[in-house]
Design an enzyme around this catalytic site. Structure first.
Site, PDB file in Angstrom:
ATOM      1  N   GLU A 211      -6.827  -6.991  -3.101  1.00 39.45           N
ATOM      2  CA  GLU A 211      -7.880  -6.163  -2.466  1.00 39.45           C
ATOM      3  C   GLU A 211      -9.361  -6.387  -3.225  1.00 39.45           C
ATOM      4  OE1 GLU A 211      -5.938  -2.228  -2.774  1.00 39.45           O
ATOM      5  OE2 GLU A 211      -4.196  -2.935  -1.571  1.00 39.45           O
ATOM      6  N   LYS A 349      -2.581   5.974   6.815  1.00 41.97           N
ATOM      7  CA  LYS A 349      -2.387   4.423   7.134  1.00 41.97           C
ATOM      8  C   LYS A 349      -1.939   4.390   8.633  1.00 41.97           C
ATOM      9  CE  LYS A 349      -1.522   2.592   2.566  1.00 41.97           C
ATOM     10  NZ  LYS A 349      -0.211   2.328   1.527  1.00 41.97           N
TER      11      LYS A 349
END
Length: 440
Positions: A211, A349
Protein backbone atom coordinates in the site's frame (compact mmCIF):
# COMPACT_ATOMS: atom_id res chain seq x y z
CA UNK A 1 -31.38 4.35 -20.93
CA UNK A 2 -30.90 0.61 -21.37
CA UNK A 3 -27.63 -1.33 -21.72
CA UNK A 4 -26.67 -2.52 -25.20
CA UNK A 5 -23.56 -4.53 -24.33
CA UNK A 6 -21.80 -5.98 -21.26
CA UNK A 7 -18.36 -7.52 -21.55
CA UNK A 8 -15.95 -8.72 -18.88
CA UNK A 9 -12.29 -9.71 -19.01
CA UNK A 10 -9.56 -10.29 -16.46
CA UNK A 11 -6.83 -7.71 -15.89
CA UNK A 12 -4.15 -7.56 -13.17
CA UNK A 13 -4.22 -5.81 -9.81
CA UNK A 14 -1.33 -4.12 -7.99
CA UNK A 15 -0.09 -7.45 -6.61
CA UNK A 16 0.02 -9.10 -10.02
CA UNK A 17 -3.11 -11.17 -9.35
CA UNK A 18 -5.95 -11.36 -11.87
CA UNK A 19 -9.09 -9.36 -11.15
CA UNK A 20 -12.39 -8.65 -12.89
CA UNK A 21 -12.92 -5.75 -15.30
CA UNK A 22 -16.36 -4.97 -16.72
CA UNK A 23 -17.31 -2.82 -19.72
CA UNK A 24 -20.87 -1.61 -20.14
CA UNK A 25 -21.99 0.09 -23.34
CA UNK A 26 -24.97 2.43 -23.53
CA UNK A 27 -25.82 5.27 -25.94
CA UNK A 28 -23.38 7.50 -24.04
CA UNK A 29 -20.44 5.19 -24.81
CA UNK A 30 -18.31 2.69 -22.91
CA UNK A 31 -18.17 2.66 -19.10
CA UNK A 32 -15.53 0.57 -17.35
CA UNK A 33 -14.95 -0.62 -13.79
CA UNK A 34 -12.26 -2.79 -12.19
CA UNK A 35 -12.77 -4.67 -8.93
CA UNK A 36 -10.14 -4.66 -6.11
CA UNK A 37 -9.22 -7.51 -3.72
CA UNK A 38 -7.94 -7.79 -0.13
CA UNK A 39 -5.05 -9.65 1.58
CA UNK A 40 -6.33 -9.81 5.15
CA UNK A 41 -9.99 -10.54 4.51
CA UNK A 42 -12.79 -10.87 7.04
CA UNK A 43 -14.28 -14.36 7.11
CA UNK A 44 -17.81 -12.95 6.69
CA UNK A 45 -17.10 -10.99 3.50
CA UNK A 46 -19.13 -11.49 0.33
CA UNK A 47 -17.59 -14.24 -1.77
CA UNK A 48 -14.76 -13.23 -4.07
CA UNK A 49 -14.95 -15.99 -6.67
CA UNK A 50 -11.52 -17.42 -7.56
CA UNK A 51 -10.92 -20.38 -9.88
CA UNK A 52 -8.97 -22.49 -7.38
CA UNK A 53 -6.95 -24.07 -10.20
CA UNK A 54 -3.51 -24.28 -8.57
CA UNK A 55 -1.79 -24.79 -11.93
CA UNK A 56 -2.67 -21.21 -12.95
CA UNK A 57 -2.04 -18.06 -10.92
CA UNK A 58 -1.68 -20.30 -7.84
CA UNK A 59 -5.45 -20.76 -7.80
CA UNK A 60 -6.20 -17.03 -7.92
CA UNK A 61 -7.60 -16.89 -11.46
CA UNK A 62 -10.95 -15.19 -12.03
CA UNK A 63 -11.98 -16.82 -15.32
CA UNK A 64 -15.14 -18.24 -13.66
CA UNK A 65 -16.20 -14.81 -12.42
CA UNK A 66 -15.50 -13.31 -15.85
CA UNK A 67 -17.53 -16.08 -17.52
CA UNK A 68 -20.36 -15.45 -15.06
CA UNK A 69 -20.54 -11.82 -16.20
CA UNK A 70 -20.38 -12.70 -19.90
CA UNK A 71 -22.62 -15.76 -19.85
CA UNK A 72 -25.07 -15.22 -16.96
CA UNK A 73 -25.31 -11.52 -16.07
CA UNK A 74 -24.90 -9.95 -19.54
CA UNK A 75 -27.77 -11.70 -21.38
CA UNK A 76 -30.12 -11.52 -18.37
CA UNK A 77 -29.48 -7.85 -17.53
CA UNK A 78 -29.73 -6.70 -21.15
CA UNK A 79 -32.97 -8.65 -21.58
CA UNK A 80 -34.38 -7.10 -18.39
CA UNK A 81 -33.99 -3.70 -20.09
CA UNK A 82 -33.48 -1.80 -16.82
CA UNK A 83 -32.61 1.89 -16.76
CA UNK A 84 -28.98 2.35 -15.63
CA UNK A 85 -30.09 5.31 -13.51
CA UNK A 86 -32.13 2.94 -11.34
CA UNK A 87 -29.13 1.56 -9.42
CA UNK A 88 -31.31 -0.08 -6.75
CA UNK A 89 -33.28 -2.05 -9.36
CA UNK A 90 -30.12 -3.15 -11.18
CA UNK A 91 -28.43 -4.28 -7.95
CA UNK A 92 -31.56 -6.07 -6.72
CA UNK A 93 -31.73 -7.88 -10.06
CA UNK A 94 -28.06 -8.93 -9.78
CA UNK A 95 -28.61 -10.24 -6.25
CA UNK A 96 -31.73 -12.13 -7.32
CA UNK A 97 -29.79 -13.64 -10.22
CA UNK A 98 -27.18 -14.89 -7.75
CA UNK A 99 -29.73 -16.04 -5.17
CA UNK A 100 -27.29 -16.65 -2.28
CA UNK A 101 -26.79 -14.50 0.81
CA UNK A 102 -23.13 -13.76 0.22
CA UNK A 103 -22.91 -13.94 -3.58
CA UNK A 104 -21.22 -17.36 -3.76
CA UNK A 105 -22.91 -18.47 -6.98
CA UNK A 106 -21.94 -15.67 -9.37
CA UNK A 107 -19.24 -14.09 -7.18
CA UNK A 108 -19.18 -10.66 -5.51
CA UNK A 109 -16.30 -9.68 -7.80
CA UNK A 110 -18.47 -10.36 -10.89
CA UNK A 111 -21.52 -8.57 -9.46
CA UNK A 112 -19.58 -5.55 -8.17
CA UNK A 113 -17.85 -4.98 -11.51
CA UNK A 114 -21.25 -4.69 -13.17
CA UNK A 115 -22.72 -2.57 -10.35
CA UNK A 116 -19.85 -0.06 -10.51
CA UNK A 117 -19.91 0.18 -14.30
CA UNK A 118 -23.69 0.77 -14.23
CA UNK A 119 -23.20 3.70 -11.82
CA UNK A 120 -20.66 5.23 -14.21
CA UNK A 121 -23.04 4.76 -17.15
CA UNK A 122 -25.83 6.48 -15.20
CA UNK A 123 -23.62 9.46 -14.30
CA UNK A 124 -22.72 9.84 -17.98
CA UNK A 125 -26.36 9.74 -19.00
CA UNK A 126 -27.23 12.42 -16.44
CA UNK A 127 -24.18 14.39 -17.64
CA UNK A 128 -22.92 14.73 -14.07
CA UNK A 129 -19.70 13.52 -12.39
CA UNK A 130 -19.91 10.14 -10.65
CA UNK A 131 -19.69 11.73 -7.18
CA UNK A 132 -22.79 13.84 -7.94
CA UNK A 133 -24.69 10.74 -9.06
CA UNK A 134 -23.66 8.87 -5.88
CA UNK A 135 -24.85 11.89 -3.88
CA UNK A 136 -28.23 11.71 -5.64
CA UNK A 137 -28.49 7.96 -4.98
CA UNK A 138 -27.71 8.36 -1.29
CA UNK A 139 -29.74 11.54 -0.80
CA UNK A 140 -26.94 13.46 0.91
CA UNK A 141 -27.21 17.21 1.39
CA UNK A 142 -24.87 19.89 0.04
CA UNK A 143 -22.20 21.23 0.16
CA UNK A 144 -20.02 18.32 -0.85
CA UNK A 145 -17.46 17.25 1.75
CA UNK A 146 -13.89 16.40 0.76
CA UNK A 147 -12.36 13.64 2.87
CA UNK A 148 -9.35 13.58 5.14
CA UNK A 149 -6.85 11.14 3.59
CA UNK A 150 -5.68 8.47 6.05
CA UNK A 151 -2.26 7.62 4.61
CA UNK A 152 -0.76 4.25 5.48
CA UNK A 153 2.93 5.11 5.82
CA UNK A 154 4.30 2.27 7.98
CA UNK A 155 3.30 -1.33 7.28
CA UNK A 156 3.46 -4.24 9.70
CA UNK A 157 1.38 -7.35 10.35
CA UNK A 158 0.45 -9.50 7.36
CA UNK A 159 1.57 -6.74 4.98
CA UNK A 160 5.24 -6.83 6.02
CA UNK A 161 8.20 -8.78 7.38
CA UNK A 162 9.66 -7.76 10.77
CA UNK A 163 7.98 -8.71 14.04
CA UNK A 164 5.57 -5.77 14.24
CA UNK A 165 2.09 -7.25 14.77
CA UNK A 166 -0.07 -4.20 13.99
CA UNK A 167 -0.79 -3.92 10.27
CA UNK A 168 -0.97 -0.21 9.44
CA UNK A 169 0.13 3.10 10.88
CA UNK A 170 -1.39 6.10 9.15
CA UNK A 171 -0.84 9.83 9.14
CA UNK A 172 -3.99 11.96 9.27
CA UNK A 173 -3.61 15.56 7.99
CA UNK A 174 -6.87 16.71 9.58
CA UNK A 175 -5.49 20.10 10.60
CA UNK A 176 -5.03 21.22 6.99
CA UNK A 177 -7.39 23.87 5.56
CA UNK A 178 -8.15 21.94 2.34
CA UNK A 179 -7.70 18.54 0.72
CA UNK A 180 -4.99 19.99 -1.55
CA UNK A 181 -3.03 21.20 1.48
CA UNK A 182 -3.65 17.90 3.31
CA UNK A 183 -2.08 16.09 0.36
CA UNK A 184 0.95 18.37 0.42
CA UNK A 185 1.44 17.92 4.15
CA UNK A 186 1.04 14.16 3.87
CA UNK A 187 3.46 13.91 0.95
CA UNK A 188 6.06 16.00 2.79
CA UNK A 189 5.82 13.87 5.93
CA UNK A 190 6.04 10.74 3.79
CA UNK A 191 9.29 11.94 2.17
CA UNK A 192 10.78 12.75 5.60
CA UNK A 193 9.64 9.37 6.89
CA UNK A 194 11.32 7.53 4.02
CA UNK A 195 14.66 9.22 4.57
CA UNK A 196 14.46 8.74 8.36
CA UNK A 197 13.64 5.06 7.85
CA UNK A 198 16.66 4.55 5.58
CA UNK A 199 18.89 6.35 8.09
CA UNK A 200 17.73 4.22 11.02
CA UNK A 201 17.17 0.85 9.39
CA UNK A 202 19.37 0.82 6.28
CA UNK A 203 18.80 1.59 2.62
CA UNK A 204 16.51 -1.35 1.87
CA UNK A 205 14.12 -0.31 4.67
CA UNK A 206 12.90 2.44 2.35
CA UNK A 207 11.30 -0.17 0.09
CA UNK A 208 7.53 0.05 0.09
CA UNK A 209 4.83 -2.52 0.84
CA UNK A 210 1.58 -3.31 -0.98
CA UNK A 211 0.00 0.00 0.00
CA UNK A 212 3.01 2.27 -0.44
CA UNK A 213 4.13 2.44 3.19
CA UNK A 214 7.61 1.53 4.35
CA UNK A 215 8.08 -1.80 6.09
CA UNK A 216 11.30 -1.60 8.13
CA UNK A 217 12.31 -4.34 10.57
CA UNK A 218 10.33 -2.81 13.43
CA UNK A 219 9.60 -4.83 16.55
CA UNK A 220 7.02 -2.78 18.48
CA UNK A 221 4.19 -0.32 17.94
CA UNK A 222 6.08 2.34 19.95
CA UNK A 223 9.00 2.10 17.57
CA UNK A 224 6.69 2.68 14.59
CA UNK A 225 4.90 5.57 16.30
CA UNK A 226 8.20 7.22 17.31
CA UNK A 227 9.38 7.03 13.72
CA UNK A 228 6.16 8.67 12.49
CA UNK A 229 6.07 11.42 15.13
CA UNK A 230 9.72 12.23 14.35
CA UNK A 231 8.86 12.51 10.63
CA UNK A 232 5.86 14.76 11.41
CA UNK A 233 8.11 16.95 13.58
CA UNK A 234 10.84 17.17 10.92
CA UNK A 235 8.25 18.23 8.35
CA UNK A 236 7.01 20.92 10.74
CA UNK A 237 3.48 19.61 11.29
CA UNK A 238 3.45 18.62 14.97
CA UNK A 239 -0.06 19.18 16.31
CA UNK A 240 -1.59 19.43 12.83
CA UNK A 241 -1.10 15.86 11.67
CA UNK A 242 -2.58 13.08 13.75
CA UNK A 243 -2.06 9.29 13.67
CA UNK A 244 -4.36 6.31 13.08
CA UNK A 245 -3.78 2.57 13.34
CA UNK A 246 -5.27 -0.48 11.70
CA UNK A 247 -4.34 -3.33 14.00
CA UNK A 248 -6.01 -6.12 11.94
CA UNK A 249 -5.93 -8.16 15.13
CA UNK A 250 -7.95 -11.08 13.70
CA UNK A 251 -4.62 -12.01 12.12
CA UNK A 252 -3.01 -12.71 15.52
CA UNK A 253 -5.97 -13.87 17.60
CA UNK A 254 -5.75 -17.37 19.02
CA UNK A 255 -9.42 -18.37 19.16
CA UNK A 256 -8.96 -21.53 21.24
CA UNK A 257 -7.06 -19.70 23.98
CA UNK A 258 -8.98 -16.42 23.49
CA UNK A 259 -5.67 -14.60 23.52
CA UNK A 260 -3.64 -12.33 21.25
CA UNK A 261 -0.14 -13.22 20.07
CA UNK A 262 1.85 -10.08 19.30
CA UNK A 263 4.73 -12.30 18.11
CA UNK A 264 2.52 -14.20 15.63
CA UNK A 265 5.03 -14.09 12.78
CA UNK A 266 7.48 -16.13 14.84
CA UNK A 267 6.73 -19.87 14.44
CA UNK A 268 8.22 -20.45 17.92
CA UNK A 269 6.14 -17.75 19.59
CA UNK A 270 6.12 -18.08 23.41
CA UNK A 271 2.58 -18.97 24.54
CA UNK A 272 3.15 -17.58 28.01
CA UNK A 273 3.48 -14.10 26.45
CA UNK A 274 0.09 -14.21 24.68
CA UNK A 275 -2.21 -11.55 26.14
CA UNK A 276 -5.91 -11.14 27.00
CA UNK A 277 -8.16 -8.56 25.38
CA UNK A 278 -8.06 -6.46 28.56
CA UNK A 279 -4.25 -6.33 28.36
CA UNK A 280 -4.41 -5.43 24.67
CA UNK A 281 -7.00 -2.72 25.41
CA UNK A 282 -4.65 -1.27 28.04
CA UNK A 283 -1.86 -1.16 25.46
CA UNK A 284 -4.07 0.87 23.12
CA UNK A 285 -4.99 3.28 25.89
CA UNK A 286 -1.32 3.76 26.81
CA UNK A 287 -0.41 4.40 23.16
CA UNK A 288 -3.30 6.86 22.75
CA UNK A 289 -2.15 8.74 25.86
CA UNK A 290 1.40 9.05 24.51
CA UNK A 291 0.79 9.68 20.79
CA UNK A 292 -1.80 11.78 18.86
CA UNK A 293 -3.92 8.75 17.88
CA UNK A 294 -7.39 9.65 16.59
CA UNK A 295 -8.58 6.32 15.17
CA UNK A 296 -8.03 2.59 15.79
CA UNK A 297 -9.36 0.02 13.34
CA UNK A 298 -9.97 -3.65 14.14
CA UNK A 299 -8.44 -3.46 17.64
CA UNK A 300 -9.83 -6.94 18.36
CA UNK A 301 -10.66 -10.08 16.40
CA UNK A 302 -13.76 -10.21 14.24
CA UNK A 303 -15.50 -12.76 16.48
CA UNK A 304 -14.32 -11.38 19.83
CA UNK A 305 -17.43 -9.22 20.36
CA UNK A 306 -16.97 -9.11 24.13
CA UNK A 307 -13.59 -7.41 23.70
CA UNK A 308 -15.01 -4.75 21.38
CA UNK A 309 -17.83 -3.84 23.79
CA UNK A 310 -15.39 -3.73 26.71
CA UNK A 311 -13.03 -1.40 24.85
CA UNK A 312 -15.84 0.87 23.66
CA UNK A 313 -17.18 1.15 27.19
CA UNK A 314 -13.83 1.75 28.88
CA UNK A 315 -12.06 3.99 26.36
CA UNK A 316 -14.69 6.72 26.23
CA UNK A 317 -15.27 8.35 22.86
CA UNK A 318 -11.84 9.95 22.76
CA UNK A 319 -11.00 8.25 19.50
CA UNK A 320 -12.69 6.55 16.63
CA UNK A 321 -13.04 2.76 16.90
CA UNK A 322 -13.44 1.41 13.38
CA UNK A 323 -15.01 -1.94 12.52
CA UNK A 324 -13.68 -3.62 9.39
CA UNK A 325 -13.34 -7.41 9.79
CA UNK A 326 -15.99 -7.02 12.51
CA UNK A 327 -18.63 -5.42 10.28
CA UNK A 328 -17.48 -6.38 6.73
CA UNK A 329 -19.78 -3.63 5.33
CA UNK A 330 -22.68 -6.03 6.03
CA UNK A 331 -26.02 -4.67 7.36
CA UNK A 332 -26.51 -7.61 9.75
CA UNK A 333 -23.11 -7.19 11.41
CA UNK A 334 -23.42 -3.39 11.42
CA UNK A 335 -26.77 -3.73 13.22
CA UNK A 336 -25.22 -6.10 15.78
CA UNK A 337 -22.27 -3.73 16.33
CA UNK A 338 -24.65 -0.80 16.87
CA UNK A 339 -26.77 -2.78 19.35
CA UNK A 340 -23.81 -4.16 21.32
CA UNK A 341 -21.96 -0.81 21.22
CA UNK A 342 -18.91 -2.50 19.74
CA UNK A 343 -17.50 0.40 17.74
CA UNK A 344 -18.37 3.89 16.49
CA UNK A 345 -17.27 3.86 12.85
CA UNK A 346 -17.58 1.70 9.75
CA UNK A 347 -14.83 0.87 7.30
CA UNK A 348 -16.68 0.85 3.99
CA UNK A 349 -15.27 -1.48 1.34
CA UNK A 350 -17.57 -1.89 -1.63
CA UNK A 351 -16.19 -5.32 -2.48
CA UNK A 352 -17.04 -6.68 0.99
CA UNK A 353 -20.74 -6.35 0.25
CA UNK A 354 -20.71 -6.44 -3.55
CA UNK A 355 -23.00 -3.72 -4.92
CA UNK A 356 -23.12 0.09 -4.92
CA UNK A 357 -26.66 0.10 -3.45
CA UNK A 358 -25.71 -2.12 -0.51
CA UNK A 359 -22.58 -0.03 0.13
CA UNK A 360 -24.68 3.15 0.23
CA UNK A 361 -27.18 1.50 2.60
CA UNK A 362 -24.37 0.32 4.89
CA UNK A 363 -23.12 3.91 5.10
CA UNK A 364 -26.63 5.24 5.78
CA UNK A 365 -27.22 2.71 8.58
CA UNK A 366 -23.91 3.76 10.14
CA UNK A 367 -24.61 7.49 9.86
CA UNK A 368 -28.05 6.95 11.41
CA UNK A 369 -26.37 5.43 14.47
CA UNK A 370 -24.09 8.45 14.82
CA UNK A 371 -21.08 6.54 13.50
CA UNK A 372 -18.29 7.79 11.30
CA UNK A 373 -17.70 6.14 7.91
CA UNK A 374 -14.26 5.65 6.37
CA UNK A 375 -14.24 4.60 2.72
CA UNK A 376 -11.40 2.20 1.98
CA UNK A 377 -9.29 0.71 -0.78
CA UNK A 378 -8.04 -2.91 -0.68
CA UNK A 379 -4.41 -4.01 -0.64
CA UNK A 380 -4.84 -5.45 -4.16
CA UNK A 381 -5.86 -2.26 -5.99
CA UNK A 382 -6.15 -1.02 -9.56
CA UNK A 383 -6.29 2.25 -11.50
CA UNK A 384 -10.07 2.41 -10.95
CA UNK A 385 -10.97 5.52 -8.91
CA UNK A 386 -14.64 4.82 -8.10
CA UNK A 387 -14.07 5.00 -4.32
CA UNK A 388 -12.83 8.60 -4.64
CA UNK A 389 -16.21 9.57 -6.06
CA UNK A 390 -18.03 7.43 -3.50
CA UNK A 391 -16.36 9.12 -0.52
CA UNK A 392 -17.28 12.57 -1.83
CA UNK A 393 -20.79 11.53 -2.88
CA UNK A 394 -21.52 10.01 0.55
CA UNK A 395 -20.02 12.96 2.48
CA UNK A 396 -18.12 10.34 4.48
CA UNK A 397 -15.29 12.74 5.30
CA UNK A 398 -12.52 10.14 5.47
CA UNK A 399 -10.77 7.87 2.99
CA UNK A 400 -8.09 5.26 3.46
CA UNK A 401 -6.24 4.61 0.24
CA UNK A 402 -2.60 4.01 1.06
CA UNK A 403 0.49 6.19 1.15
CA UNK A 404 1.17 9.01 -1.31
CA UNK A 405 3.10 6.46 -3.39
CA UNK A 406 2.27 3.81 -6.02
CA UNK A 407 -0.03 4.91 -8.81
CA UNK A 408 -2.96 2.67 -7.87
CA UNK A 409 -3.10 4.52 -4.51
CA UNK A 410 -2.48 8.00 -5.90
CA UNK A 411 -5.08 7.50 -8.63
CA UNK A 412 -7.78 7.92 -5.96
CA UNK A 413 -6.08 10.84 -4.19
CA UNK A 414 -5.43 12.62 -7.49
CA UNK A 415 -9.10 12.17 -8.42
CA UNK A 416 -10.11 13.92 -5.18
CA UNK A 417 -7.71 16.78 -6.02
CA UNK A 418 -9.53 17.16 -9.35
CA UNK A 419 -12.92 17.03 -7.61
CA UNK A 420 -11.83 19.73 -5.14
CA UNK A 421 -10.67 21.95 -8.01
CA UNK A 422 -13.92 21.37 -9.92
CA UNK A 423 -16.20 22.08 -6.95
CA UNK A 424 -14.34 25.14 -5.67
CA UNK A 425 -16.44 26.83 -2.98
CA UNK A 426 -19.22 24.25 -3.40
CA UNK A 427 -17.23 21.87 -1.19
CA UNK A 428 -15.73 21.92 2.30
CA UNK A 429 -12.80 19.91 3.67
CA UNK A 430 -13.83 17.62 6.54
CA UNK A 431 -10.70 18.41 8.56
CA UNK A 432 -10.99 17.74 12.30
CA UNK A 433 -14.71 16.99 11.84
CA UNK A 434 -14.01 13.83 9.82
CA UNK A 435 -15.99 11.68 12.26
CA UNK A 436 -19.15 13.75 11.84
CA UNK A 437 -18.69 14.98 8.26
CA UNK A 438 -22.21 13.89 7.36
CA UNK A 439 -23.52 16.69 9.64
CA UNK A 440 -21.34 19.49 8.25
Amino acid sequence: MPISKIHSRYVYDSRGNPTVEVDIVTETGLHRAIVPSGASTGSHEACELRDGDKSKWAGKGVTKAVANVNEIIAPALIKENLDVKDQAAVDAFLNKLDGTTNKTKIGANAILGVSMAVAKAAAAEKRVPLYAHISDLSGTKKPFVLPVPFMNVVNGGSHAGGRLAFQEFMIVPSGAPSFTEAMRQGAEVYQKLKSLTKKRYGQSAGNVGDEGGVAPDIQTAEEALDLITDAIEEAGYTGQIKIAMDVASSEFYKADEKKYDLDFKNPDSDKSKWITYEQLADQYKQLAAKYPIVSIEDPFAEDDWEAWSYFYKTSGSDFQIVGDDLTVTNPEFIKKAIETKACNALLLKVNQIGTITEAINAAKDSFAAGWGVMVSHRSGETEDVTIADIVVGLRAGQIKTGAPARSERLAKLNQILRIEEELGDKAVYAGDNFRTAINL
